[in-house]
Design an enzyme around this catalytic site. Structure first.
Site, short mmCIF file in Angstrom:
data_model
loop_
_atom_site.label_atom_id
_atom_site.label_comp_id
_atom_site.label_asym_id
_atom_site.label_seq_id
_atom_site.Cartn_x
_atom_site.Cartn_y
_atom_site.Cartn_z
N LYS A 22 -8.98 -10.27 -9.67
CA LYS A 22 -7.68 -10.05 -9.00
C LYS A 22 -7.90 -9.93 -7.49
CE LYS A 22 -6.28 -5.64 -8.94
NZ LYS A 22 -6.06 -5.05 -7.61
N ASN A 23 -8.94 -9.19 -7.11
CA ASN A 23 -9.16 -8.89 -5.69
C ASN A 23 -9.78 -10.05 -4.92
OD1 ASN A 23 -7.97 -6.48 -6.18
ND2 ASN A 23 -9.86 -5.26 -6.10
N ARG A 96 0.17 -3.06 -2.28
CA ARG A 96 -0.22 -2.98 -0.87
C ARG A 96 -1.03 -4.21 -0.42
NH1 ARG A 96 -1.18 1.24 0.45
NH2 ARG A 96 -2.58 0.75 2.17
N CYS A 120 -0.46 5.45 -1.51
CA CYS A 120 -0.42 5.20 -2.96
C CYS A 120 -1.11 6.39 -3.63
CB CYS A 120 -1.10 3.87 -3.30
SG CYS A 120 -2.86 3.98 -3.42
N ARG A 125 -4.31 5.39 2.67
CA ARG A 125 -4.60 3.96 2.79
C ARG A 125 -3.87 3.30 3.96
NH1 ARG A 125 -4.81 1.26 -2.96
NH2 ARG A 125 -6.17 -0.21 -1.86
N PRO A 126 -4.14 3.77 5.16
CA PRO A 126 -3.51 3.15 6.34
C PRO A 126 -3.99 1.71 6.55
CG PRO A 126 -5.27 4.61 7.01
CD PRO A 126 -5.11 4.80 5.52
N LEU A 129 -6.59 -0.47 10.99
CA LEU A 129 -7.69 -1.35 11.42
C LEU A 129 -7.29 -2.82 11.34
CD1 LEU A 129 -10.68 0.57 9.80
CD2 LEU A 129 -9.77 0.77 12.13
N ASP A 309 -14.06 1.34 -7.44
CA ASP A 309 -13.19 0.89 -8.52
C ASP A 309 -13.82 1.07 -9.89
OD1 ASP A 309 -11.69 -1.93 -6.73
OD2 ASP A 309 -11.43 0.24 -6.59
N ILE A 331 -15.01 7.00 -0.82
CA ILE A 331 -14.14 6.00 -0.19
C ILE A 331 -12.69 6.49 -0.08
CG2 ILE A 331 -13.31 3.61 -0.28
CD1 ILE A 331 -16.36 3.76 -0.01
N ARG A 401 -1.63 -4.31 -14.11
CA ARG A 401 -1.72 -4.84 -12.74
C ARG A 401 -3.04 -5.57 -12.52
NH1 ARG A 401 -0.25 -0.94 -7.93
NH2 ARG A 401 -0.94 -2.88 -6.97
C1 EPZ Z 1 -9.64 -3.02 -1.56
O1 EPZ Z 1 -8.58 -2.21 -1.09
C2 EPZ Z 1 -9.37 -3.24 -3.03
N1 EPZ Z 1 -8.10 -3.95 -3.19
C3 EPZ Z 1 -9.33 -1.90 -3.76
O2 EPZ Z 1 -9.16 -2.17 -5.15
C4 EPZ Z 1 -10.66 -1.19 -3.56
O3 EPZ Z 1 -10.61 0.08 -4.16
C5 EPZ Z 1 -10.94 -1.05 -2.05
O4 EPZ Z 1 -10.90 -2.34 -1.42
C6 EPZ Z 1 -12.31 -0.44 -1.79
O5 EPZ Z 1 -13.31 -1.22 -2.39
C7 EPZ Z 1 -8.05 -5.28 -2.94
O6 EPZ Z 1 -9.03 -5.91 -2.60
C8 EPZ Z 1 -6.72 -5.95 -3.15
P1 EPZ Z 1 -10.18 -0.64 2.10
P2 EPZ Z 1 -8.39 -2.01 0.50
O7 EPZ Z 1 -9.35 -1.15 3.23
O8 EPZ Z 1 -8.86 -3.19 1.23
C9 EPZ Z 1 -9.73 3.12 4.92
C10 EPZ Z 1 -8.23 -1.94 -7.25
O9 EPZ Z 1 -8.38 -1.01 -8.04
N2 EPZ Z 1 -8.95 2.22 5.81
O10 EPZ Z 1 -11.53 -1.21 1.87
O11 EPZ Z 1 -6.98 -1.55 0.70
C11 EPZ Z 1 -9.00 3.38 3.62
O12 EPZ Z 1 -8.08 4.44 3.76
C12 EPZ Z 1 -7.99 -1.66 -5.80
O13 EPZ Z 1 -8.30 -3.15 -7.55
C13 EPZ Z 1 -8.47 2.72 7.03
O14 EPZ Z 1 -8.66 3.89 7.36
O15 EPZ Z 1 -9.36 -0.79 0.77
C14 EPZ Z 1 -10.11 3.72 2.66
O16 EPZ Z 1 -10.45 5.08 2.78
C15 EPZ Z 1 -7.73 -0.19 -5.56
N3 EPZ Z 1 -7.75 1.89 7.84
C16 EPZ Z 1 -11.28 2.86 3.17
O17 EPZ Z 1 -10.94 2.47 4.50
C17 EPZ Z 1 -7.50 0.59 7.50
O18 EPZ Z 1 -6.86 -0.13 8.31
C18 EPZ Z 1 -11.51 1.61 2.35
O19 EPZ Z 1 -10.27 0.95 2.23
C19 EPZ Z 1 -8.00 0.10 6.28
C20 EPZ Z 1 -8.72 0.93 5.45
#
Ligand code: EPZ
Length: 422
Positions: A22-23, A96, A120, A125-126, A129, A309, A331, A401
Site C-alpha cells: 500500500k505504501n 493523510r 490521527c 503527524r505534522p 517538513l 508498522d 517514531i 485500509r
Molecule cells: C509513512 O508515514 C507510512 N505511511 C506510515 O505507515 C509509517 O508508519 C511511517 O511512514 C513511518 O515509517 C505511508 O507511507 C503512506 P513519516 P509518514 O513522515 O510518511 C514526523 C501504515 O501503517 N514528521 O515518516 O506520514 C512524524 O510526526 C502507516 O501503513 C514531522 O515531524 O510518516 C513522525 O514522528 C502508518 N514533520 C516521523 O516524522 C513532517 O513534515 C515519521 O513520520 C513529517 C513527519
C-alpha cells in the site's frame, strides 16, 4: 461497520501470498500526476486506501481505471489536465497520504490547495517538513482555512536537509524535484524500500535520480515526464504480519510474493525471540514457532531498522514469550492504542510514554475489543488467533485500509475468522 469474529487456538499451516505494498502504491499513484501520459501500475493491493486515493484523483479530474489481475489490480491513471486543483478535507482527513499529491501538482501545474491532514490516532503527524522542502524549491506556501495553498511559477532545484526522517516527505520532495530546473539534493532522506520503488517508477517516467534507498538522493530536473508501466513491490509489513501469525499460533507458514531483503531487522528480531524464519527461493519466507518464545527487547527505527508498522504485531507476539520485553516506539508519540485491548484479553503490559513492558507468557482469552488504527487492528487479529475462545473485533475498516481481505488469506491456512457486516 464490519466486525471480525475469531475462534482462536488453532495453529496456522500452509502457504499465503502477500499483496503489493500500500505504501508504495500510494506514492506511485501520485507520481502519475507528473505527466499527461498514461501510467500503468500492477500488483496494486485491493485495499481501502487505494480506493480513497482514486476518489481524490477523480475529484481532481484525473482519469483512472482498474482491472483485476492474478496478482493484485492493474491501475491505469492519466492526468491530462487538472480540472480542480483542490484536495478536500473530507478526503484528506480519511487518509493523510493524500498529501502526496502536493509535490507533483505544484511541480506540474503551479498551483494546488490541499487540506491539512490533521492528526490521527497514532500522533500529531505534522507535514511541516514537506512544506519547508517545497518552499526551498521555490514554491510559495500559505496556510489558510485549514488548507495548504501552494503556488509556483517553476520550481528550482535546491539542497534540502530533513530535520526528521520522513517517508512521505522524502517522496513528496523527490516527485516535485523531477520537474524542478537544475539539481536537487535530499539529505537525511528516508531509506524505505517504498521510497526506492517510487524512484524506480520516476526513472521509468524519465527522471534522473541517484541514491534512492540511501540517506542522500540526487535528482536532476527534466522538462517533462512521460508515461510508464511499473509493478509495485511486495508489502513487507503484510509479510511481517504473517510471519508473526505463524509464530503466535505455534504454526508453520510459507509467505510467498515476499522480498526477504526488506525485512532483515524484523527477521533478526523474530529469530532472537525464538521464531524459526528461513528464506525460501524465490521470494518466499518460511516461519514456524520453535515451540518456546522468549522475550526480546525491541526499539522501532527508520528503515533499515525495525519498522514502527510492525511494533503492534510484535507486542502481541511478546505476550506469548517467556520473560519481560521492553518495547520502545521511537517514531510516533501515541502508537500503543492496541495495548489496552490486549490487556482485556489477558496480556500483562505496562505503558509509560514511548516505552511498554510486556511480561509473558500470559494465556490470552477471547474478548470483545476495538480496533483504533491499521496496525493496532492487525495486532488484535493476531492476539485473537492465539487466544482461547472467541474474539470480536469492532471497526475492522481500519484493517481493510491496508490488508487485502486478511480473513480470506488467513482462513485458507486454518484460521477461523468470520466477517460480520452490519
Ligand atoms: C509513512 O508515514 C507510512 N505511511 C506510515 O505507515 C509509517 O508508519 C511511517 O511512514 C513511518 O515509517 C505511508 O507511507 C503512506 P513519516 P509518514 O513522515 O510518511 C514526523 C501504515 O501503517 N514528521 O515518516 O506520514 C512524524 O510526526 C502507516 O501503513 C514531522 O515531524 O510518516 C513522525 O514522528 C502508518 N514533520 C516521523 O516524522 C513532517 O513534515 C515519521 O513520520 C513529517 C513527519
Amino acid at each position: 461497520m464490519d466486525k471480525f469474529l475469531i475462534e482462536g487456538g488453532k495453529p496456522l499451516e500452509g502457504r499465503v501470498a502477500a499483496s503489493g505494498a500500500k505504501n508504495a502504491a500510494l506514492p506511485a499513484m501520485a507520481a502519475a500526476l507528473l505527466t499527461e501520459d498514461p501510467v500503468i501500475l500492477r500488483n496494486v493491493p485491493r485495499v481501502r486506501d487505494i480506493g480513497t486515493l482514486r476518489s481524490l484523483l477523480d475529484e481532481l479530474g484525473v482519469d483512472s481505471s482498474v482491472t483485476h489481475e492474478e496478482h493484485g489490480n492493474r491501475l491505469e491513471i492519466q492526468a491530462r489536465k487538472l480540472l480542480n486543483p483542490v484536495a478536500p478535507y473530507e478526503l484528506v482527513k480519511q487518509m493523510r497520504a493524500s498529501v502526496l499529491v502536493l509535490g507533483p501538482l505544484v511541480a506540474r501545474f503551479g498551483h494546488v490547495r490541499v487540506s491539512l491532514p490533521g492528526g490521527c490516532a497514532i500522533g500529531a503527524r505534522p507535514i511541516n517538513l514537506h512544506l519547508k522542502g517545497l518552499e526551498a524549491l521555490g514554491a510559495t506556501i500559505k496556510i489558510e482555512h485549514g488548507y495548504v495553498d501552494a503556488r509556483s511559477d517553476g520550481l528550482r532545484g535546491a539542497t534540502l536537509y530533513f530535520d526528521a526522517i520522513t517517508v512521505t516527505g522524502t517522496e513528496n520532495l523527490m516527485m516535485a524535484a523531477t520537474l524542478a530546473s537544475g539539481e536537487t539534493l535530499l539529505q537525511n532522506a528516508a531509506r524505505e524500500p517504498e521510497v526506492e520503488d517510487l524512484a524506480d517508477l520516476l526513472k521509468a517516467m524519465g527522471a534522473t535520480i541517484d541514491g534512492a534507498g540511501t540517506d542522500t538522493i540526487r535528482i536532476r530536473g527534466v522538462t517533462r515526464m512521460h508515461g510508464a508501466e511499473h509493478t509495485i513491490v511486495p508489502d513487507r509489513i503484510e509479510v511481517g504480519t504473517f510471519l508473526v501469525a505463524a509464530a503466535i499460533t505455534g504454526g508453520h507458514l510459507i509467505v510467498e510474493q515476499a522480498e526477504p531483503a526488506h525485512l532483515t531487522a524484523v527477521i533478526a528480531k523474530l529469530a532472537e525471540a525464538g521464531v524459526k524464519v528461513r528464506t525460501q527461493a524465490p521470494r518466499a519466507l518460511e516461519a514456524e514457532s520453535s515451540g518456546k518464545l522468549c522475550a526480546a527487547d525491541m526499539t522501532t527505527h527508520e528503515y533499515p531498522g525495525f519498522a514502527t508498522d510492525m511494533q503492534a504485531q510484535y507486542m502481541a507476539l511478546m505476550t506469548q514469550a517467556e520473560g519481560s520485553a521492553v518495547i520502545t516506539e521511537a517514531i510516533f508519540e501515541n502508537r500503543y492504542l492496541h495495548a489496552p485491548e490486549l490487556l482485556r484479553m489477558g496480556a500483562d503490559i505496562t505503558v509509560n510514554g514511548r516505552r511498554a513492558v510486556v511480561r509473558g507468557k500470559t494465556p490470552l482469552s477471547g474478548a470483545k475489543v476495538q480496533a483504533s488504527d491499521l496496525r493496532a487492528s492487525a495486532s488484535l487479529v493476531l492476539a485473537g488467533l492465539a487466544a482461547e475462545g472467541e474474539t470480536l473485533i469492532d471497526r475492522v475498516y481500519h484493517i481493510d485500509r491496508g490488508y487485502e481481505r486478511i480473513e480470506e488469506k488467513l482462513n485458507k491456512v486454518g484460521a477461523r475468522i468470520r466477517r460480520i457486516s452490519d
